[in-house]
Design a protein around this motif. Structure first.
Motif, mmCIF file in Angstrom:
data_model
loop_
_atom_site.group_PDB
_atom_site.id
_atom_site.type_symbol
_atom_site.label_atom_id
_atom_site.label_comp_id
_atom_site.label_asym_id
_atom_site.label_seq_id
_atom_site.Cartn_x
_atom_site.Cartn_y
_atom_site.Cartn_z
ATOM 1 N N ARG A 322 -25.879 5.674 -19.874
ATOM 2 C CA ARG A 322 -25.157 5.694 -18.597
ATOM 3 C C ARG A 322 -24.232 6.898 -18.519
ATOM 4 N N LEU A 323 -23.583 7.250 -19.631
ATOM 5 C CA LEU A 323 -22.697 8.412 -19.650
ATOM 6 C C LEU A 323 -23.477 9.685 -19.329
ATOM 7 N N LEU A 324 -24.678 9.832 -19.907
ATOM 8 C CA LEU A 324 -25.494 11.005 -19.617
ATOM 9 C C LEU A 324 -25.842 11.075 -18.137
ATOM 10 N N ALA A 325 -26.182 9.935 -17.545
ATOM 11 C CA ALA A 325 -26.496 9.917 -16.123
ATOM 12 C C ALA A 325 -25.276 10.283 -15.283
ATOM 13 N N LEU A 326 -24.101 9.809 -15.680
ATOM 14 C CA LEU A 326 -22.873 10.128 -14.957
ATOM 15 C C LEU A 326 -22.530 11.608 -15.051
ATOM 16 N N ALA A 327 -22.819 12.221 -16.215
ATOM 17 C CA ALA A 327 -22.445 13.617 -16.447
ATOM 18 C C ALA A 327 -23.392 14.595 -15.771
ATOM 19 N N GLY A 328 -24.653 14.184 -15.558
ATOM 20 C CA GLY A 328 -25.610 15.090 -14.935
ATOM 21 C C GLY A 328 -25.853 16.312 -15.791
ATOM 22 N N GLN A 329 -25.672 17.506 -15.217
ATOM 23 C CA GLN A 329 -25.916 18.743 -15.949
ATOM 24 C C GLN A 329 -24.895 18.980 -17.057
ATOM 25 N N ALA A 330 -23.782 18.288 -17.010
ATOM 26 C CA ALA A 330 -22.764 18.419 -18.061
ATOM 27 C C ALA A 330 -23.019 17.450 -19.205
ATOM 28 N N GLY A 331 -24.248 16.899 -19.295
ATOM 29 C CA GLY A 331 -24.582 15.932 -20.326
ATOM 30 C C GLY A 331 -24.284 16.394 -21.740
ATOM 31 N N PRO A 332 -24.679 17.630 -22.140
ATOM 32 C CA PRO A 332 -24.393 18.071 -23.515
ATOM 33 C C PRO A 332 -22.907 18.086 -23.844
ATOM 34 N N LEU A 379 -14.673 -0.236 -16.295
ATOM 35 C CA LEU A 379 -14.569 1.226 -16.252
ATOM 36 C C LEU A 379 -15.905 1.859 -15.875
ATOM 37 N N PHE A 380 -16.998 1.336 -16.426
ATOM 38 C CA PHE A 380 -18.309 1.874 -16.067
ATOM 39 C C PHE A 380 -18.648 1.575 -14.605
ATOM 40 N N TRP A 381 -18.218 0.425 -14.102
ATOM 41 C CA TRP A 381 -18.436 0.110 -12.690
ATOM 42 C C TRP A 381 -17.684 1.098 -11.807
ATOM 43 N N LEU A 382 -16.436 1.392 -12.167
ATOM 44 C CA LEU A 382 -15.666 2.375 -11.410
ATOM 45 C C LEU A 382 -16.297 3.761 -11.500
ATOM 46 N N ALA A 383 -16.811 4.104 -12.696
ATOM 47 C CA ALA A 383 -17.465 5.405 -12.868
ATOM 48 C C ALA A 383 -18.681 5.523 -11.960
ATOM 49 N N ARG A 384 -19.441 4.437 -11.859
ATOM 50 C CA ARG A 384 -20.617 4.461 -10.986
ATOM 51 C C ARG A 384 -20.204 4.639 -9.531
ATOM 52 N N ARG A 385 -19.124 3.976 -9.133
ATOM 53 C CA ARG A 385 -18.639 4.140 -7.756
ATOM 54 C C ARG A 385 -18.212 5.589 -7.503
ATOM 55 N N CYS A 386 -17.535 6.192 -8.463
ATOM 56 C CA CYS A 386 -17.108 7.591 -8.314
ATOM 57 C C CYS A 386 -18.308 8.521 -8.209
ATOM 58 N N ALA A 387 -19.329 8.277 -9.041
ATOM 59 C CA ALA A 387 -20.525 9.105 -9.007
ATOM 60 C C ALA A 387 -21.231 8.977 -7.660
ATOM 61 N N ALA A 388 -21.306 7.757 -7.130
ATOM 62 C CA ALA A 388 -21.936 7.550 -5.831
ATOM 63 C C ALA A 388 -21.153 8.272 -4.732
ATOM 64 N N GLY A 389 -19.832 8.224 -4.816
ATOM 65 C CA GLY A 389 -19.013 8.926 -3.827
ATOM 66 C C GLY A 389 -19.201 10.425 -3.901
ATOM 67 N N GLU A 390 -19.290 10.962 -5.109
ATOM 68 C CA GLU A 390 -19.502 12.402 -5.267
ATOM 69 C C GLU A 390 -20.850 12.820 -4.703
ATOM 70 N N ALA A 391 -21.888 11.996 -4.971
ATOM 71 C CA ALA A 391 -23.215 12.301 -4.448
ATOM 72 C C ALA A 391 -23.228 12.260 -2.925
ATOM 73 N N ALA A 392 -22.517 11.285 -2.350
ATOM 74 C CA ALA A 392 -22.464 11.184 -0.892
ATOM 75 C C ALA A 392 -21.768 12.397 -0.280
#
Length: 402
Positions: A322-332, A379-392
């Motif tokens: 899940r962390l890798l998915a949240l980080a996207g290109q910043a995964g490494p 915390l992971f639920w909040l992270a997912r919400r933040c990621a969805a907001g950024e994508a939107a």
């Protein structure tokens, strides 16, 4: 080098990771004896785990940058020499303060060597096998709970807690000889500047994901660090029993990690994470119920202990996915920070467990651990919400430009 044959240097690095992780965790099995020998409380004794993990967490990102251009063989040599010497001196330490200082030295050595082990593995692994080679090196950390910690507990029970640090020195010496005999000098690989390594922290979802991983490890280590006094108070278990308890729990943890990884692939990271956290919380609730019935036979507790161990290791694979998915290109970069998040959790677990143990007794360790895991899920639920907001916002920006 044949493609299908694992090289000797890889085995040396796996053993080196095993030695460092064993040294970090093995105190948990002899904690009552260490505390009694140094005339300190068990909560204070648990801080010997805390300080190792905290120093590692803070020093590892810095060491990976500072030592990026050092010759690898020389780095491993001096790190393992310092590690071996610190453990050898710890076996003769006459005070808590001296032993604490030696734990700091051992942690600094580990912080220099473990990131270098990952970097060397990446540089020397054949194309198409880097992931497997890295998994083997990381497996050395997991194997410490299966083999290293139980052996350290048995040695401490049979020959006294000082012999456990003697075992740590022996492991360091073997790793030193093995690395010197097999490890070639890889080509220098420039490391990212510290600013670039820390850049993912500017994204809310990545920061929340890293905090979630910290909370996951915090919950597990709150119980694991003080498992010896917990099982002593709950089931009357002594050092002899703890040795095989740690061994069986380690095997269950290995199985749980594999199952958690497969669940993340098949169900998705979110569903696997929810299942693991809910299962962990249920096991902590069962421990709390058993506390009201104490003393409970250790044999009767074994199914619950194995379930707890399996669920503890089930959770990290979907959390990291899940962390890798949240980080996207910043995964490494996020994965580089992940090791620090893990060790912050380890050190925090020792600190939190010590506070709970000192103030309320070992009976509240399980509820405290369950709360940590539920906080991680939030915390992971909040992270997912933040990621969805950024994508939107990102998808809306082009439309606004048109």
């Amino acid at each position: 080098m044949p493609v299908r044959r694992r090289p000797a240097w890889l085995a040396a690095l796996v053993f080196t990771a095993f030695a460092f992780a064993t040294d970090d965790y093995m105190i948990a099995g002899v904690l009552p004896a260490v505390s009694a020998g140094l005339r300190v409380g068990e909560a204070a004794g648990g801080q010997l785990v805390t300080v190792f993990s905290l120093v590692f967490a803070l020093a590892a990102p810095v060491a990976s940058v500072v030592a990026a251009h050092w010759p690898r063989r020389r780095l491993f040599t001096w790190a393992l020499v310092a590690f071996t010497a610190a453990n050898l001196c710890a076996a003769f330490a006459g005070s808590y303060a001296v032993l604490m200082g030696l734990r700091v030295l051992a942690a600094l050595a580990a912080a220099a060597a473990v990131p270098a082990a990952y970097a060397v593995t990446t540089a020397l692994a054949p194309e198409g096998r880097r992931g497997r080679y890295l998994a083997l090196v990381m497996g050395g950390l997991t194997a410490s709970l299966t083999l290293g910690v139980p052996v350290g507990t048995w040695v401490g029970g049979a020959f006294g807690w000082r012999a456990t640090f003697g075992l740590g020195a022996a492991l360091g010496l073997v790793a030193l000889v093995w690395v010197r005999a097999t490890l070639p000098e890889p080509p220098p690989v420039p490391a990212l500047p510290l600013r670039e390594r820390l850049a993912p922290l500017a994204r809310a979802q990545v920061l929340l994901g890293l905090l979630g991983i910290t909370a996951i490890v915090l919950g597990s280590m709150t119980v694991l660090t003080y498992l010896a006094p917990f099982l002593r108070d709950l089931a009357g278990a002594g050092p002899a029993e703890l040795g095989w308890v740690f061994a069986m729990a380690g095997l269950a943890g290995l199985a749980g990690g594999q199952l958690g990884g497969r669940a993340a692939d098949r169900w998705g990271a979110d569903r696997a994470l929810i299942a693991g956290v809910c299962g962990f919380a249920a096991s902590m609730a069962a421990f709390t119920a058993c506390w009201a019935l104490r003393p409970v036979a250790l044999a009767a507790l074994m199914p619950l202990l194995l379930a707890w161990a399996a669920l503890s290791w089930w959770i990290p694979p979907p959390a990291q996915t899940r962390l890798l998915a949240l980080a996207g290109q910043a995964g490494p970069q996020a994965l580089a920070l992940n090791s620090s998040a893990v060790y912050v959790g380890v050190s925090g677990g020792g600190a939190l467990g010590g506070i709970v143990l000192e103030a309320y007794g070992s009976g509240l360790l399980a509820p405290a651990a369950a709360v940590c895991e539920l906080v991680a899920l939030a915390l992971f639920w909040l992270a997912r919400r933040c990621a969805a907001g950024e994508a939107a916002r990102a998808s809306a920006t082009p439309a606004e430009g048109r």
